[in-house]
Design an enzyme around this catalytic site. Structure first.
Site, mmCIF file in Angstrom:
data_model
loop_
_atom_site.group_PDB
_atom_site.id
_atom_site.type_symbol
_atom_site.label_atom_id
_atom_site.label_comp_id
_atom_site.label_asym_id
_atom_site.label_seq_id
_atom_site.Cartn_x
_atom_site.Cartn_y
_atom_site.Cartn_z
ATOM 1 N N PRO A 142 0.829 -1.212 0.000
ATOM 2 C CA PRO A 142 0.000 0.000 0.000
ATOM 3 C C PRO A 142 0.862 1.261 0.000
ATOM 4 C CG PRO A 142 -0.160 -1.158 2.118
ATOM 5 C CD PRO A 142 0.704 -2.000 1.235
ATOM 6 N N ASP A 143 0.379 2.323 -0.671
ATOM 7 C CA ASP A 143 1.085 3.603 -0.588
ATOM 8 C C ASP A 143 0.615 4.328 0.671
ATOM 9 O OD1 ASP A 143 -1.412 4.548 -1.265
ATOM 10 O OD2 ASP A 143 -0.857 5.355 -3.211
ATOM 11 N N PHE A 144 0.924 5.600 0.818
ATOM 12 C CA PHE A 144 0.491 6.343 2.000
ATOM 13 C C PHE A 144 -0.906 6.926 1.827
ATOM 14 C CE2 PHE A 144 4.822 7.725 4.012
ATOM 15 C CZ PHE A 144 4.905 6.493 4.621
ATOM 16 N N ARG A 145 -1.144 7.514 0.626
ATOM 17 C CA ARG A 145 -2.281 8.436 0.543
ATOM 18 C C ARG A 145 -3.379 8.070 -0.445
ATOM 19 N NH1 ARG A 145 2.515 10.965 1.206
ATOM 20 N NH2 ARG A 145 2.760 12.130 3.146
ATOM 21 N N ASN A 184 10.919 5.172 -2.399
ATOM 22 C CA ASN A 184 10.464 3.877 -1.873
ATOM 23 C C ASN A 184 11.545 3.177 -1.059
ATOM 24 O OD1 ASN A 184 8.106 4.428 -3.083
ATOM 25 N ND2 ASN A 184 8.423 3.118 -4.869
ATOM 26 N N ASP A 204 11.187 -0.153 -0.391
ATOM 27 C CA ASP A 204 10.907 -1.587 -0.555
ATOM 28 C C ASP A 204 12.001 -2.341 -1.307
ATOM 29 O OD1 ASP A 204 10.465 -0.931 -3.296
ATOM 30 O OD2 ASP A 204 8.343 -0.584 -2.919
ATOM 31 N N HIS A 259 14.900 8.068 0.610
ATOM 32 C CA HIS A 259 14.372 7.910 1.971
ATOM 33 C C HIS A 259 14.919 6.645 2.635
ATOM 34 C CE1 HIS A 259 10.761 10.719 0.899
ATOM 35 N NE2 HIS A 259 11.899 11.348 1.013
HETATM 36 P P1 CNA Z 1 1.835 8.752 -1.505
HETATM 37 O O1 CNA Z 1 1.763 10.075 -0.856
HETATM 38 O O2 CNA Z 1 1.041 7.660 -0.915
HETATM 39 O O3 CNA Z 1 1.375 8.965 -3.029
HETATM 40 C C1 CNA Z 1 1.259 7.895 -3.940
HETATM 41 C C2 CNA Z 1 0.824 8.458 -5.279
HETATM 42 O O4 CNA Z 1 0.845 7.401 -6.221
HETATM 43 C C3 CNA Z 1 -0.581 9.041 -5.262
HETATM 44 O O5 CNA Z 1 -0.583 10.284 -5.939
HETATM 45 C C4 CNA Z 1 -1.414 7.996 -6.025
HETATM 46 O O6 CNA Z 1 -2.455 8.564 -6.772
HETATM 47 C C5 CNA Z 1 -0.370 7.391 -6.933
HETATM 48 N N1 CNA Z 1 -0.611 5.983 -7.286
HETATM 49 C C6 CNA Z 1 -1.010 4.968 -6.474
HETATM 50 N N2 CNA Z 1 -1.064 3.809 -7.164
HETATM 51 C C7 CNA Z 1 -0.702 4.117 -8.443
HETATM 52 C C8 CNA Z 1 -0.551 3.364 -9.633
HETATM 53 N N3 CNA Z 1 -0.782 2.044 -9.670
HETATM 54 N N4 CNA Z 1 -0.154 3.999 -10.760
HETATM 55 C C9 CNA Z 1 0.087 5.336 -10.758
HETATM 56 N N5 CNA Z 1 -0.032 6.103 -9.654
HETATM 57 C C10 CNA Z 1 -0.405 5.507 -8.517
HETATM 58 O O7 CNA Z 1 3.337 8.225 -1.628
HETATM 59 P P2 CNA Z 1 4.671 9.061 -1.953
HETATM 60 O O8 CNA Z 1 5.638 8.091 -2.461
HETATM 61 O O9 CNA Z 1 4.395 10.279 -2.744
HETATM 62 O O10 CNA Z 1 5.097 9.522 -0.491
HETATM 63 C C11 CNA Z 1 6.395 9.477 -0.073
HETATM 64 C C12 CNA Z 1 6.596 8.501 1.066
HETATM 65 C C13 CNA Z 1 5.841 7.225 0.891
HETATM 66 C C14 CNA Z 1 8.015 8.064 1.117
HETATM 67 O O11 CNA Z 1 8.622 8.543 2.269
HETATM 68 C C15 CNA Z 1 8.021 6.530 1.126
HETATM 69 O O12 CNA Z 1 8.998 5.995 1.953
HETATM 70 C C16 CNA Z 1 6.675 6.160 1.565
HETATM 71 N N6 CNA Z 1 6.149 4.820 1.219
HETATM 72 C C17 CNA Z 1 6.898 3.926 0.525
HETATM 73 C C18 CNA Z 1 6.375 2.682 0.208
HETATM 74 C C19 CNA Z 1 7.225 1.701 -0.566
HETATM 75 O O13 CNA Z 1 8.424 1.661 -0.371
HETATM 76 N N7 CNA Z 1 6.630 0.928 -1.463
HETATM 77 C C20 CNA Z 1 5.065 2.350 0.607
HETATM 78 C C21 CNA Z 1 4.321 3.296 1.330
HETATM 79 C C22 CNA Z 1 4.875 4.530 1.625
#
Ligand code: CNA
Length: 283
Positions: free
Chosen positions: A40-43, A118, A120, A137
């Site tokens: 899952p992402d954050f937002r 990321n 991960d 990060h």
């Molecule tokens: P965020 O704020 O959650 O934003 C994610 C963005 O991606 C949003 O604008 C969504 O609309 C978009 N999105 C989601 N799924 C898709 C998709 N399939 N295709 C295209 N767009 C999509 O996350 P950010 O990365 O902007 O925030 C930064 C934080 C999140 C960092 O400090 C990370 O460490 C942290 N994070 C990382 C992970 C990971 O490593 N996978 C997971 C969750 C959070």
């Protein structure tokens, strides 16, 4: 309008890359690149760690969601972080088509640098060379004591994290008399970014194309990098929503859809689809 791109669509990017004039591509990545892998992402509404159901984080008894990545909170209660680490730990997830595209850019000698937020490690896992990745990060790839800074053994912490759901044992420093908490080298709120991040402005200023994928562009200073791109470096956003200052420049290309779909379409235009799928299937 710089006239570098012939339009504001996928075809224009493909033509630019095929023209041979686009030699250095810099990437800025966020959590959206890995959502299709199951992380899952954050937002994102409904599924993000900070919102909707994965208030999920609610089960961790946090005062507010961001606390899980705050150094002061971690120092007093590391359990929520390790609970989340157990769920998100590298090895449990497979790279996506978008990760395969990063390696493909590198194999075509077009990847200047991949700056990722990321943690991960899926960019490494898909086989992007380490010298082409800046984990702005940090990541789960290394860890140390937050008190004395001594590194902690990777195999040992991996076992502890993977068993955390049953054992609930938080790793502690093994230096004599220390016993400080051990934390992965993930940049928590309030911590400095890795040194390598300092190279980002230079890379972006010298790039022929900046592609921003899967990020809300809300975490600074990372997000501000997108502003640095000079007129000679068109910007492409591949995301589910328009973010940051995208749209303010006439030559911005905004492709709103799931990144794996956009990347597949772009690779089709470039004649790279088979190579893309081959890399993805192999990893
Ligand atoms: P965020 O704020 O959650 O934003 C994610 C963005 O991606 C949003 O604008 C969504 O609309 C978009 N999105 C989601 N799924 C898709 C998709 N399939 N295709 C295209 N767009 C999509 O996350 P950010 O990365 O902007 O925030 C930064 C934080 C999140 C960092 O400090 C990370 O460490 C942290 N994070 C990382 C992970 C990971 O490593 N996978 C997971 C969750 C959070």
């Amino acid at each position: 309008m710089t006239g570098i791109l012939e339009g504001n669509d996928l075809q224009a990017i493909s033509n630019y890359i095929k023209s041979g004039k686009c030699k250095n591509i810099t990437l800025m990545l966020g959590a959206g690149v890995s959502t299709a892998a199951g992380i899952p992402d954050f937002r994102s509404p409904g599924t993000g760690l900070y919102v909707g159901n994965f208030a999920n984080l609610a089960r961790l008894n946090l005062p507010y969601p961001e606390a899980v990545f705050e150094i002061n909170f971690f120092s007093s209660n590391p359990v929520p972080f390790y609970t989340l680490a157990n769920e998100l730990y590298p090895g449990k997830f497979r790279p996506t088509l978008t990760h395969a595209f990063i390696r493909l850019l590198s194999e075509h000698s077009l990847l200047s640098m991949c700056f990722t937020q990321n943690i991960d490690t899926l960019e490494r896992r898909v086989g992007v060379p380490e010298n082409k990745i800046v984990e702005a990060h940090g990541s789960f790839a290394s860890q140390r004591c937050i008190k004395c800074g001594t590194p902690f053994d990777s195999a040992k912490i991996k076992e502890m994290v993977l068993n955390f759901s049953k054992d609930k044992v938080v790793p502690r420093c093994e230096q004599k008399g220390c016993r400080g908490l051990v934390k992965h080298d993930i940049v928590f709120f309030g911590e400095a970014l890795p040194k390598a991040f300092g190279q980002a402005p230079g890379y972006i200023r010298n790039s022929d194309l900046l592609i921003v994928i899967g990020t809300s562009l809300t975490v600074h200073p990372f997000a501000s990098l997108a502003e640095i791109a000079p007129d000679t470096c068109p910007r492409v956003l591949i995301n589910m929503e328009t973010v940051g200052s995208f749209g303010e420049r006439e030559d911005d290309v905004i492709l709103l859809d799931k990144c794996d779909k956009v990347i597949k379409d772009l690779c089709k235009e470039l004649g790279w689809e088979e190579e893309l799928v081959k890399i993805w299937e192999e990893t």
